[in-house]
Design a protein around this motif. Structure first.
Motif, mmCIF file in Angstrom:
data_model
loop_
_atom_site.group_PDB
_atom_site.id
_atom_site.type_symbol
_atom_site.label_atom_id
_atom_site.label_comp_id
_atom_site.label_asym_id
_atom_site.label_seq_id
_atom_site.Cartn_x
_atom_site.Cartn_y
_atom_site.Cartn_z
ATOM 1 N N UNK A 16 -7.898 -37.922 22.597
ATOM 2 C CA UNK A 16 -7.994 -38.923 21.525
ATOM 3 C C UNK A 16 -9.087 -38.563 20.525
ATOM 4 N N UNK A 17 -10.227 -38.077 21.031
ATOM 5 C CA UNK A 17 -11.322 -37.675 20.145
ATOM 6 C C UNK A 17 -10.927 -36.456 19.322
ATOM 7 N N UNK A 18 -10.209 -35.519 19.944
ATOM 8 C CA UNK A 18 -9.737 -34.340 19.216
ATOM 9 C C UNK A 18 -8.745 -34.750 18.130
ATOM 10 N N UNK A 19 -7.871 -35.697 18.458
ATOM 11 C CA UNK A 19 -6.896 -36.188 17.472
ATOM 12 C C UNK A 19 -7.613 -36.780 16.263
ATOM 13 N N UNK A 20 -8.582 -37.636 16.504
ATOM 14 C CA UNK A 20 -9.306 -38.278 15.404
ATOM 15 C C UNK A 20 -10.005 -37.243 14.534
ATOM 16 N N UNK A 21 -10.624 -36.240 15.168
ATOM 17 C CA UNK A 21 -11.344 -35.211 14.415
ATOM 18 C C UNK A 21 -10.393 -34.415 13.525
ATOM 19 N N UNK A 22 -9.235 -34.056 14.071
ATOM 20 C CA UNK A 22 -8.270 -33.251 13.314
ATOM 21 C C UNK A 22 -7.624 -34.075 12.207
ATOM 22 N N UNK A 23 -7.246 -35.318 12.503
ATOM 23 C CA UNK A 23 -6.650 -36.164 11.473
ATOM 24 C C UNK A 23 -7.617 -36.361 10.307
ATOM 25 N N UNK A 24 -8.876 -36.589 10.611
ATOM 26 C CA UNK A 24 -9.874 -36.791 9.565
ATOM 27 C C UNK A 24 -10.083 -35.547 8.719
ATOM 28 N N UNK A 25 -10.087 -34.378 9.353
ATOM 29 C CA UNK A 25 -10.350 -33.164 8.579
ATOM 30 C C UNK A 25 -9.129 -32.789 7.738
ATOM 31 N N UNK A 26 -7.909 -33.075 8.224
ATOM 32 C CA UNK A 26 -6.726 -32.858 7.389
ATOM 33 C C UNK A 26 -6.779 -33.750 6.149
ATOM 34 N N UNK A 27 -7.212 -34.993 6.340
ATOM 35 C CA UNK A 27 -7.344 -35.904 5.206
ATOM 36 C C UNK A 27 -8.391 -35.401 4.220
ATOM 37 N N UNK A 30 -6.961 -32.561 2.092
ATOM 38 C CA UNK A 30 -6.072 -33.024 1.028
ATOM 39 C C UNK A 30 -6.847 -33.677 -0.104
ATOM 40 N N UNK A 31 -7.988 -34.277 0.236
ATOM 41 C CA UNK A 31 -8.834 -34.908 -0.787
ATOM 42 C C UNK A 31 -9.755 -33.901 -1.470
ATOM 43 N N UNK A 32 -9.644 -32.645 -1.088
ATOM 44 C CA UNK A 32 -10.472 -31.549 -1.624
ATOM 45 C C UNK A 32 -11.952 -31.714 -1.284
ATOM 46 N N UNK A 33 -12.216 -32.416 -0.176
ATOM 47 C CA UNK A 33 -13.583 -32.545 0.308
ATOM 48 C C UNK A 33 -13.908 -31.490 1.366
ATOM 49 N N UNK A 34 -12.905 -30.688 1.732
ATOM 50 C CA UNK A 34 -13.103 -29.650 2.743
ATOM 51 C C UNK A 34 -12.172 -28.488 2.422
ATOM 52 N N UNK A 58 -16.663 -28.458 5.488
ATOM 53 C CA UNK A 58 -16.231 -29.838 5.295
ATOM 54 C C UNK A 58 -17.424 -30.630 4.780
ATOM 55 N N UNK A 59 -17.434 -30.876 3.473
ATOM 56 C CA UNK A 59 -18.572 -31.596 2.892
ATOM 57 C C UNK A 59 -18.581 -33.053 3.327
ATOM 58 N N UNK A 300 -11.189 -26.366 14.207
ATOM 59 C CA UNK A 300 -12.127 -25.914 15.238
ATOM 60 C C UNK A 300 -13.522 -26.469 14.995
ATOM 61 N N UNK A 301 -13.953 -26.461 13.739
ATOM 62 C CA UNK A 301 -15.297 -26.947 13.427
ATOM 63 C C UNK A 301 -15.412 -28.443 13.698
ATOM 64 N N UNK A 302 -14.374 -29.202 13.329
ATOM 65 C CA UNK A 302 -14.417 -30.646 13.530
ATOM 66 C C UNK A 302 -14.480 -31.005 15.008
ATOM 67 N N UNK A 303 -13.668 -30.338 15.823
ATOM 68 C CA UNK A 303 -13.678 -30.646 17.257
ATOM 69 C C UNK A 303 -14.960 -30.138 17.917
ATOM 70 N N UNK A 304 -15.442 -28.977 17.467
ATOM 71 C CA UNK A 304 -16.693 -28.451 18.029
ATOM 72 C C UNK A 304 -17.872 -29.352 17.687
ATOM 73 N N UNK A 305 -17.911 -29.861 16.458
ATOM 74 C CA UNK A 305 -19.002 -30.753 16.055
ATOM 75 C C UNK A 305 -19.001 -32.022 16.914
ATOM 76 N N UNK A 306 -17.811 -32.515 17.235
ATOM 77 C CA UNK A 306 -17.715 -33.702 18.093
ATOM 78 C C UNK A 306 -18.225 -33.390 19.494
ATOM 79 N N UNK A 307 -17.892 -32.208 20.001
ATOM 80 C CA UNK A 307 -18.367 -31.804 21.321
ATOM 81 C C UNK A 307 -19.887 -31.710 21.354
ATOM 82 N N UNK A 308 -20.483 -31.126 20.329
ATOM 83 C CA UNK A 308 -21.940 -31.018 20.281
ATOM 84 C C UNK A 308 -22.576 -32.405 20.274
#
Length: 322
Positions: A16-27, A30-34, A58-59, A300-308
């Motif tokens: 679930x945490x991995x899903x949230x991280x990936x969904x957020x980074x895809x968004x 698309x918003x050109x923030x990453x 990912x800014x 990878x960065x989003x999920x790794x940051x959550x793990x840290x």
């Protein structure tokens, strides 16, 4: 610098945490923030291995870094190791100083499964009941477990190049309380409402004629020039979505349809646009939707940051002066 070894990650991050991280980074993409950096992916001429680097910034989420690693196809038989091996390195975007090193093997499986399940959540028909699995390798069970969280599947059907490996899918389905049936590819394409293909194939297995209207397909194995899981003509018939268009047309499933002139780059939509609401995604129960999951560094960065974050909270991160 924090070090999070591979051995502790399974106790830290959930699907679930991995899903949230990936969904957020895809968004954010698309918003050109990453954005992702160009991928380096090479056959090194040793052990038939593919090795490379994926990175990005990912800014919105504050993640900067890269994943180094790849695919060693003889690891399991020769050494008892999984074939995918990788490590994620994170850096402080304000200073450039390295901030973390994280084992990337489980994260790769989790973030790949999260990406396909994001596509299922946003693109599959709401009444989808039959899950079709093509491929029974190490990542297949992660894919199945993530998929069932987003639709009320009643049955799993599967096919694999090596049928003796299908017991892995059958065992996973049983664990999830679902019946499993081995089928041929025409039957899988006809009967499955959602199809996940997770192979390392360089030749198409799922053909255009196999697939029924209304199906959602997540192609998760094509991440290198030359790889191919589905017939290129299928992309012409489908509404095509991806994690990143640049990777889709260069190393993803769309590379072949583009090369054959069946679709154009403008026919491919980043799934973040559907998440953000700027693209409708599926518009009819008859649409075939196809997600070209090439695997981007930002996942990878989003999920790794959550793990840290979790490792520091729980006191299991190793801290070194680097």
């Amino acid at each position: 610098m924090h070090i999070v070894p591979e051995s502790v990650i399974s106790d830290l991050i959930t699907p679930e945490a991995a899903f949230d991280a990936v969904e957020q980074v895809f968004a954010a993409m698309a918003a050109k923030d990453a954005y992702n950096f160009p991928v380096v992916r090479e056959a090194i001429g040793h052990e038939d291995a593919l090795y490379g680097f994926k990175g990005g910034f990912d800014s919105a989420g504050g993640s900067l870094g890269l994943k180094a690693g790849g695919y060693w196809p003889h690891n399991l038989e020769k050494r008892g190791l999984i074939n995918h091996q990788s490590t994620v390195f994170l850096f402080d975007p304000d200073t450039g100083k390295v901030s973390a090193m994280v084992g990337g093997n489980l994260l790769t499986a989790l973030r790949t499964a999260a990406a396909s399940s994001v596509s299922i959540k946003h693109l599959a028909r709401k009444d989808s009941e039959v899950l079709g699995m093509i491929g029974a390798g190490h990542q297949s069970v992660f894919q199945m477990k993530a998929a069932v969280k987003h639709r009320d599947f009643k049955k799993v059907i599967g096919w694999n190049y090596h049928p003796e490996m299908l017991s892995r899918l059958a065992d996973c389905a049983a664990e999830l309380g679902l019946p499993f049936e081995e089928v041929d590819l025409p039957t899988l394409g006809r009967d499955a409402d959602v199809i996940i293909s997770i192979t390392s194939s360089f030749d198409p297995t799922l053909m255009d004629a196999h697939v029924s209207p209304g199906t959602h397909i997540a192609c998760m194995g094509t991440d290198t020039k030359g790889k191919q899981e589905v017939e290129a003509a299928l992309l012409k018939r489908a509404r095509v979505f991806t994690d990143e268009v640049a990777q889709s047309i260069s190393i993803g499933e769309a590379q072949h349809a583009i090369a054959e002139g069946l679709i154009e780059e403008s026919d491919i939509t980043e799934i973040g646009a559907v998440i953000n609401g700027s693209h409708p995604g599926r518009t009819s129960d008859e649409d075939i939707t196809l997600f070209d999951g090439t695997g981007v560094g930002l996942q990878d960065l989003a999920t790794a940051a959550k793990v840290v974050e979790l490792a520091v909270e729980k006191g299991v991160a190793l801290e070194v002066d680097f």
